[in-house]
Scaffold this motif. Structure first.
Motif, mmCIF file in Angstrom:
data_model
loop_
_atom_site.group_PDB
_atom_site.id
_atom_site.type_symbol
_atom_site.label_atom_id
_atom_site.label_comp_id
_atom_site.label_asym_id
_atom_site.label_seq_id
_atom_site.Cartn_x
_atom_site.Cartn_y
_atom_site.Cartn_z
ATOM 1 N N THR A 165 0.831 -1.209 0.000
ATOM 2 C CA THR A 165 0.000 0.000 0.000
ATOM 3 C C THR A 165 0.862 1.255 0.000
ATOM 4 O O THR A 165 0.507 2.260 -0.624
ATOM 5 N N ALA A 166 1.989 1.189 0.707
ATOM 6 C CA ALA A 166 2.896 2.341 0.719
ATOM 7 C C ALA A 166 3.480 2.567 -0.670
ATOM 8 O O ALA A 166 3.591 3.709 -1.140
ATOM 9 N N MET A 167 3.851 1.472 -1.363
ATOM 10 C CA MET A 167 4.422 1.605 -2.711
ATOM 11 C C MET A 167 3.398 2.094 -3.730
ATOM 12 O O MET A 167 3.759 2.701 -4.740
ATOM 13 N N SER A 168 2.113 1.824 -3.478
ATOM 14 C CA SER A 168 1.090 2.274 -4.421
ATOM 15 C C SER A 168 1.022 3.793 -4.511
ATOM 16 O O SER A 168 0.460 4.342 -5.457
ATOM 17 N N GLY A 169 1.609 4.476 -3.524
ATOM 18 C CA GLY A 169 1.657 5.936 -3.575
ATOM 19 C C GLY A 169 2.451 6.464 -4.743
ATOM 20 O O GLY A 169 2.291 7.625 -5.152
ATOM 21 N N VAL A 170 3.309 5.615 -5.319
ATOM 22 C CA VAL A 170 4.120 6.037 -6.475
ATOM 23 C C VAL A 170 3.241 6.406 -7.657
ATOM 24 O O VAL A 170 3.570 7.310 -8.437
ATOM 25 N N ILE A 171 2.094 5.712 -7.810
ATOM 26 C CA ILE A 171 1.193 6.023 -8.927
ATOM 27 C C ILE A 171 -0.080 6.727 -8.436
ATOM 28 O O ILE A 171 -1.111 6.663 -9.079
ATOM 29 N N GLY A 172 0.008 7.366 -7.276
ATOM 30 C CA GLY A 172 -1.140 8.102 -6.760
ATOM 31 C C GLY A 172 -2.203 7.220 -6.166
ATOM 32 O O GLY A 172 -3.392 7.511 -6.274
ATOM 33 N N GLY A 174 -2.970 6.795 -3.139
ATOM 34 C CA GLY A 174 -3.558 7.301 -1.906
ATOM 35 C C GLY A 174 -2.904 6.673 -0.692
ATOM 36 O O GLY A 174 -2.043 5.807 -0.787
ATOM 37 N N GLY A 175 -3.328 7.111 0.485
ATOM 38 C CA GLY A 175 -2.804 6.550 1.716
ATOM 39 C C GLY A 175 -1.503 7.199 2.161
ATOM 40 O O GLY A 175 -1.064 8.218 1.624
ATOM 41 N N LEU A 176 -0.873 6.576 3.150
ATOM 42 C CA LEU A 176 0.343 7.131 3.738
ATOM 43 C C LEU A 176 1.492 7.141 2.735
ATOM 44 O O LEU A 176 2.334 8.034 2.760
ATOM 45 N N GLY A 177 1.543 6.134 1.860
ATOM 46 C CA GLY A 177 2.596 6.102 0.851
ATOM 47 C C GLY A 177 2.511 7.279 -0.097
ATOM 48 O O GLY A 177 3.525 7.902 -0.436
ATOM 49 N N ASP A 178 1.306 7.596 -0.532
ATOM 50 C CA ASP A 178 1.091 8.732 -1.427
ATOM 51 C C ASP A 178 1.490 10.034 -0.739
ATOM 52 O O ASP A 178 2.119 10.905 -1.345
ATOM 53 N N LEU A 179 1.134 10.131 0.544
ATOM 54 C CA LEU A 179 1.484 11.337 1.310
ATOM 55 C C LEU A 179 3.002 11.471 1.438
ATOM 56 O O LEU A 179 3.552 12.567 1.303
ATOM 57 N N ALA A 180 3.666 10.351 1.693
ATOM 58 C CA ALA A 180 5.120 10.383 1.816
ATOM 59 C C ALA A 180 5.781 10.802 0.513
ATOM 60 O O ALA A 180 6.767 11.542 0.515
ATOM 61 N N VAL A 181 5.248 10.339 -0.620
ATOM 62 C CA VAL A 181 5.815 10.695 -1.918
ATOM 63 C C VAL A 181 5.600 12.172 -2.216
ATOM 64 O O VAL A 181 6.525 12.890 -2.613
ATOM 65 N N ARG A 182 4.360 12.638 -2.011
ATOM 66 C CA ARG A 182 4.027 14.022 -2.385
ATOM 67 C C ARG A 182 4.697 15.053 -1.483
ATOM 68 O O ARG A 182 5.167 16.091 -1.961
ATOM 69 N N TYR A 183 4.727 14.790 -0.187
ATOM 70 C CA TYR A 183 5.276 15.782 0.752
ATOM 71 C C TYR A 183 6.709 15.463 1.162
ATOM 72 O O TYR A 183 7.588 16.328 1.134
ATOM 73 N N GLY A 184 6.951 14.198 1.528
ATOM 74 C CA GLY A 184 8.285 13.861 2.010
ATOM 75 C C GLY A 184 9.338 13.825 0.926
ATOM 76 O O GLY A 184 10.485 14.223 1.151
ATOM 77 N N MET A 193 7.314 12.910 6.195
ATOM 78 C CA MET A 193 7.899 11.604 5.933
ATOM 79 C C MET A 193 8.086 10.821 7.226
ATOM 80 O O MET A 193 7.767 9.625 7.312
ATOM 81 N N ALA A 194 8.585 11.491 8.265
ATOM 82 C CA ALA A 194 8.828 10.826 9.544
ATOM 83 C C ALA A 194 7.527 10.320 10.163
ATOM 84 O O ALA A 194 7.468 9.202 10.684
ATOM 85 N N VAL A 195 6.474 11.144 10.088
ATOM 86 C CA VAL A 195 5.189 10.744 10.668
ATOM 87 C C VAL A 195 4.625 9.530 9.941
ATOM 88 O O VAL A 195 4.142 8.589 10.569
ATOM 89 N N THR A 196 4.686 9.534 8.615
ATOM 90 C CA THR A 196 4.154 8.405 7.846
ATOM 91 C C THR A 196 4.932 7.129 8.139
ATOM 92 O O THR A 196 4.347 6.052 8.272
ATOM 93 N N VAL A 197 6.242 7.236 8.257
ATOM 94 C CA VAL A 197 7.069 6.058 8.559
ATOM 95 C C VAL A 197 6.710 5.493 9.933
ATOM 96 O O VAL A 197 6.555 4.276 10.100
ATOM 97 N N VAL A 198 6.584 6.368 10.907
ATOM 98 C CA VAL A 198 6.240 5.921 12.264
ATOM 99 C C VAL A 198 4.874 5.245 12.277
ATOM 100 O O VAL A 198 4.695 4.179 12.903
ATOM 101 N N LEU A 199 3.899 5.818 11.589
ATOM 102 C CA LEU A 199 2.555 5.226 11.557
ATOM 103 C C LEU A 199 2.571 3.853 10.882
ATOM 104 O O LEU A 199 1.906 2.920 11.346
ATOM 105 N N LEU A 200 3.331 3.716 9.810
ATOM 106 C CA LEU A 200 3.434 2.419 9.131
ATOM 107 C C LEU A 200 4.112 1.389 10.028
ATOM 108 O O LEU A 200 3.692 0.222 10.081
#
Length: 221
Positions: A165-172, A174-184, A193-200
């Protein structure tokens, strides 16, 4: 510490976490529904088993191996046309579920096959000698005997799905992976990035602990 997190949009973090849980829950259901029967068929059709079918086993093994061997990021891209056909979009939570299932179901199926191989052959043979049908052996012998191992396999698959699910952020996706890609990554906001990693990490730890407890509960002493 508070100053480092001052710019974090917690409402967006909460929505991303909810999206991740939605993707995880939806894909896990389909993964179990598809992967468990597939794993049972792999076991039954394999050499020396109840319904030995060499050609069927070879065909299923090739399909499973192909899907398992593809890196998930590549699978996400390859499946975009099929995802659009099935869901109507390849982005967002819904668009991430088909590739998540395609990546996790074969993985779970192979784990199921291996777990069923660990069931005592003598128990199966004893059931056959008493006239049990294949269906009865599956439902009343194989699955109950293998239950702790199946729960462990489901736990491993669930944890793997969190990473998917985190890797799916690469193609948009959604979820924590998408947030990490767009912001982190794209905006260099390391606090997000740190918050998303900790939550995962917390999510993985909770899932693994729950799975371990279930395995201990259903293990026969």
């Amino acid at each position: 510490m508070s100053s480092l997190l001052a710019n974090v949009d917690w409402s967006e973090i909460a929505q991303a976490a909810l999206d991740t849980l939605t993707m995880l829950g939806g894909s896990l259901v389909f993964t179990l529904v598809i992967g468990l029967p597939l794993g049972i068929w792999l076991f039954l059709a394999s050499p020396g088993q109840l319904l030995e079918r060499p050609r069927l086993y070879a065909t299923l093994s090739v399909i499973v191996n192909i899907l398992r061997s593809l890196p998930f990021v590549i699978l996400l891209i390859v499946m975009i046309p099929l995802t659009v056909l099935l869901i109507g979009t390849s982005i967002g939570v819904g668009g991430a579920i088909p590739p998540l299932v395609a990546g996790a179901a074969p993985f779970f199926a192979r784990l199921v096959e291996n777990v069923l191989r660990e069931v005592d052959r003598g128990v199966v043979e004893a059931s056959q000698s008493m006239g049990a049908t294949t269906r009865q052996i599956i439902l009343h012998v194989l699955l109950p005997e293998a239950l702790p191992g199946l729960i462990g396999a489901a736990t491993v698959t669930t944890v793997a799905l969190v990473g998917y699910t985190a890797m799916s952020g690469v193609i948009g996706g959604g979820g924590l992976g998408d947030l990490a890609v767009r912001y982190g990554y794209q905006r260099f906001q390391t606090d997000v990035m740190a918050v998303t990693v900790v939550l995962l990490l917390v999510l993985v730890q909770c899932l693994q602990s729950a799975g371990d407890r279930l395995v201990r509960r259903f293990t026969r002493k």
